[in-house]
Design a protein around this motif. Structure first.
Motif, PDB file in Angstrom:
ATOM      1  N   ARG A 152       0.814  -1.223   0.000  1.00 20.75           N
ATOM      2  CA  ARG A 152       0.000   0.000   0.000  1.00 20.75           C
ATOM      3  C   ARG A 152       0.843   1.266   0.000  1.00 20.75           C
ATOM      4  O   ARG A 152       0.550   2.218  -0.736  1.00 20.75           O
ATOM      5  N   ASN A 158       0.646   1.441  -6.474  1.00 21.43           N
ATOM      6  CA  ASN A 158       0.043   2.623  -5.869  1.00 21.43           C
ATOM      7  C   ASN A 158       0.828   3.891  -6.188  1.00 21.43           C
ATOM      8  O   ASN A 158       0.253   4.992  -6.242  1.00 21.43           O
ATOM      9  N   LEU A 161      -0.465   4.953  -9.453  1.00 18.95           N
ATOM     10  CA  LEU A 161      -1.829   5.450  -9.266  1.00 18.95           C
ATOM     11  C   LEU A 161      -1.817   6.862  -8.712  1.00 18.95           C
ATOM     12  O   LEU A 161      -2.627   7.716  -9.104  1.00 18.95           O
ATOM     13  N   ASP A 162      -0.887   7.111  -7.805  1.00 20.17           N
ATOM     14  CA  ASP A 162      -0.804   8.442  -7.210  1.00 20.17           C
ATOM     15  C   ASP A 162      -0.363   9.482  -8.230  1.00 20.17           C
ATOM     16  O   ASP A 162      -0.817  10.634  -8.204  1.00 20.17           O
ATOM     17  N   PRO A 168      -4.515   5.614  -3.177  1.00 20.13           N
ATOM     18  CA  PRO A 168      -3.841   4.331  -2.910  1.00 20.13           C
ATOM     19  C   PRO A 168      -4.846   3.249  -2.532  1.00 20.13           C
ATOM     20  O   PRO A 168      -5.825   3.502  -1.825  1.00 20.13           O
ATOM     21  N   VAL A 169      -4.595   2.047  -3.025  1.00 17.84           N
ATOM     22  CA  VAL A 169      -5.499   0.916  -2.804  1.00 17.84           C
ATOM     23  C   VAL A 169      -4.811  -0.097  -1.897  1.00 17.84           C
ATOM     24  O   VAL A 169      -3.624  -0.391  -2.062  1.00 17.84           O
ATOM     25  N   ASN A 170      -5.543  -0.597  -0.933  1.00 19.63           N
ATOM     26  CA  ASN A 170      -5.011  -1.631  -0.034  1.00 19.63           C
ATOM     27  C   ASN A 170      -5.200  -2.990  -0.706  1.00 19.63           C
ATOM     28  O   ASN A 170      -6.108  -3.743  -0.392  1.00 19.63           O
ATOM     29  N   TRP A 171      -4.320  -3.295  -1.659  1.00 15.02           N
ATOM     30  CA  TRP A 171      -4.506  -4.443  -2.528  1.00 15.02           C
ATOM     31  C   TRP A 171      -4.529  -5.764  -1.761  1.00 15.02           C
ATOM     32  O   TRP A 171      -5.329  -6.657  -2.084  1.00 15.02           O
TER      33      TRP A 171
END
Length: 315
Positions: A152, A158, A161-162, A168-171
């Motif tokens: 994360r 992430n 993505l940012d 941010p994703v808690n994959w």
């Protein structure tokens, strides 16, 4: 009275037959054959048939790998229907199977069609190597790499993505995303092997068929659906069958990425089976789970072989 010739048999018939070079050669060939197949037969008996019979026996017992087995009849199989964790593990596994069949085969076929275009040979070899390389790497190492990518706070996924303005994703620790993280890793690792099978099948499609379809005014989609898919249907059947069998046995990627969590949201049947056998020492119950999984995989495979008659075409 005319003289009658008397034919006398050899004095030692057994010695004559023993001296027959043809019979001796046949015995040597038979002995060589037994020696060649002997290791395979012994390996099958020791490592496949023996453990299979042991699992069947243990499934009817209570066995903790320490004390002697105690006969319990169908108690372990009755427990299967009341085990909520096993039910969730089967649900997760079925999702993995469906996702693997659709994604692996869909992406692999798309890549194979693109690679099969008229590209320079060195470029084609590079693409094949790049896509197939993940299949050569151990699944544990692949899972470790992707685990680092999906972190994360420090993962590259992430980070990118940012950079595009995403959150941010808690994959790995979210019930809504962790299951699909496993699907992504499993797909990325196995798509290369399926792609090579499709490339080989596409290269066997006669170009005269597609050229004739073009002259008749058939578009690309029509050619693909009416000509290419039937011609490579054997490769599709092979890849789908192998994918289903492999997805039912998914284990390494789950245990490395999420360890079955959070909760049991990503736990597979094989992982739950291993937990019961080697953590809880319920070998009898684990054996019952193994038998049910074996029967499900066998049934799925037989169904695929049954329905292939309606869509798999042979030249």
């Amino acid at each position: 009275m005319a003289d009658t010739a008397v034919v006398r048999p050899p004095a030692d018939a057994s010695a004559a037959s023993a001296g027959d070079p043809g019979k001796s050669r046949r015995r040597r060939e038979a002995l060589n054959g037994y020696l060649f197949v002997g290791p395979s037969v012994i390996g099958f008996l020791v490592f496949i048939l023996g453990p299979l019979l042991a699992v069947i026996y243990f499934s009817f017992t209570r066995y903790d790998a320490i004390s002697p087995p105690q006969w319990r009849g169908l108690a372990n199989f009755e427990r299967l229907f009341t085990d909520d964790r096993l039910r969730e593990a089967y649900l997760n596994t079925l999702i993995y199977v469906a996702a693997a069949v659709i994604l692996i085969n869909g992406i692999a076929l798309l890549l194979a069609v693109l690679i099969n275009q008229r590209l320079p040979k060195p470029l084609t070899l590079i693409f094949r190597s790049v896509y197939f390389f993940p299949s050569l790497v151990s699944l544990v190492y692949v899972s470790l790499i992707w685990q680092a990518l999906f972190q994360r706070d420090t993962g590259l996924v992430n980070y990118y993505l940012d950079t595009v303005g995403g959150e941010p994703v808690n994959w790995l620790n979210s019930t809504s995303t962790s299951r699909w993280t496993v699907v992504i890793v499993d797909t990325w690792r196995n798509v290369g092997f399926a792609m090579l099978i499709y490339v080989a099948a596409l290269q066997d499609v006669p170009k005269a068929l597609t050229e004739a379809a073009q002259l008749d005014g058939a578009g690309v989609v029509t050619q693909f659906r009416r000509i290419i898919v039937p011609m490579i249907s054997q490769a599709i059947f092979f890849n789908v069958t192998i994918t289903v069998i492999g997805a039912f046995q998914i284990y390494e990627s789950v245990i490395v990425l999420t360890n079955g969590g959070p909760g049991d949201s990503t736990r597979s049947v094989v992982m739950y089976l291993a937990e019961q056998a080697f953590s809880n020492f319920q070998v009898g119950y684990a054996s019952a789970i193994a038998i049910t999984l074996f029967l499900i995989i066998l049934a799925a495979t037989l169904i695929q072989f049954r329905i292939r008659r309606s869509w798999v075409h042979y030249e």
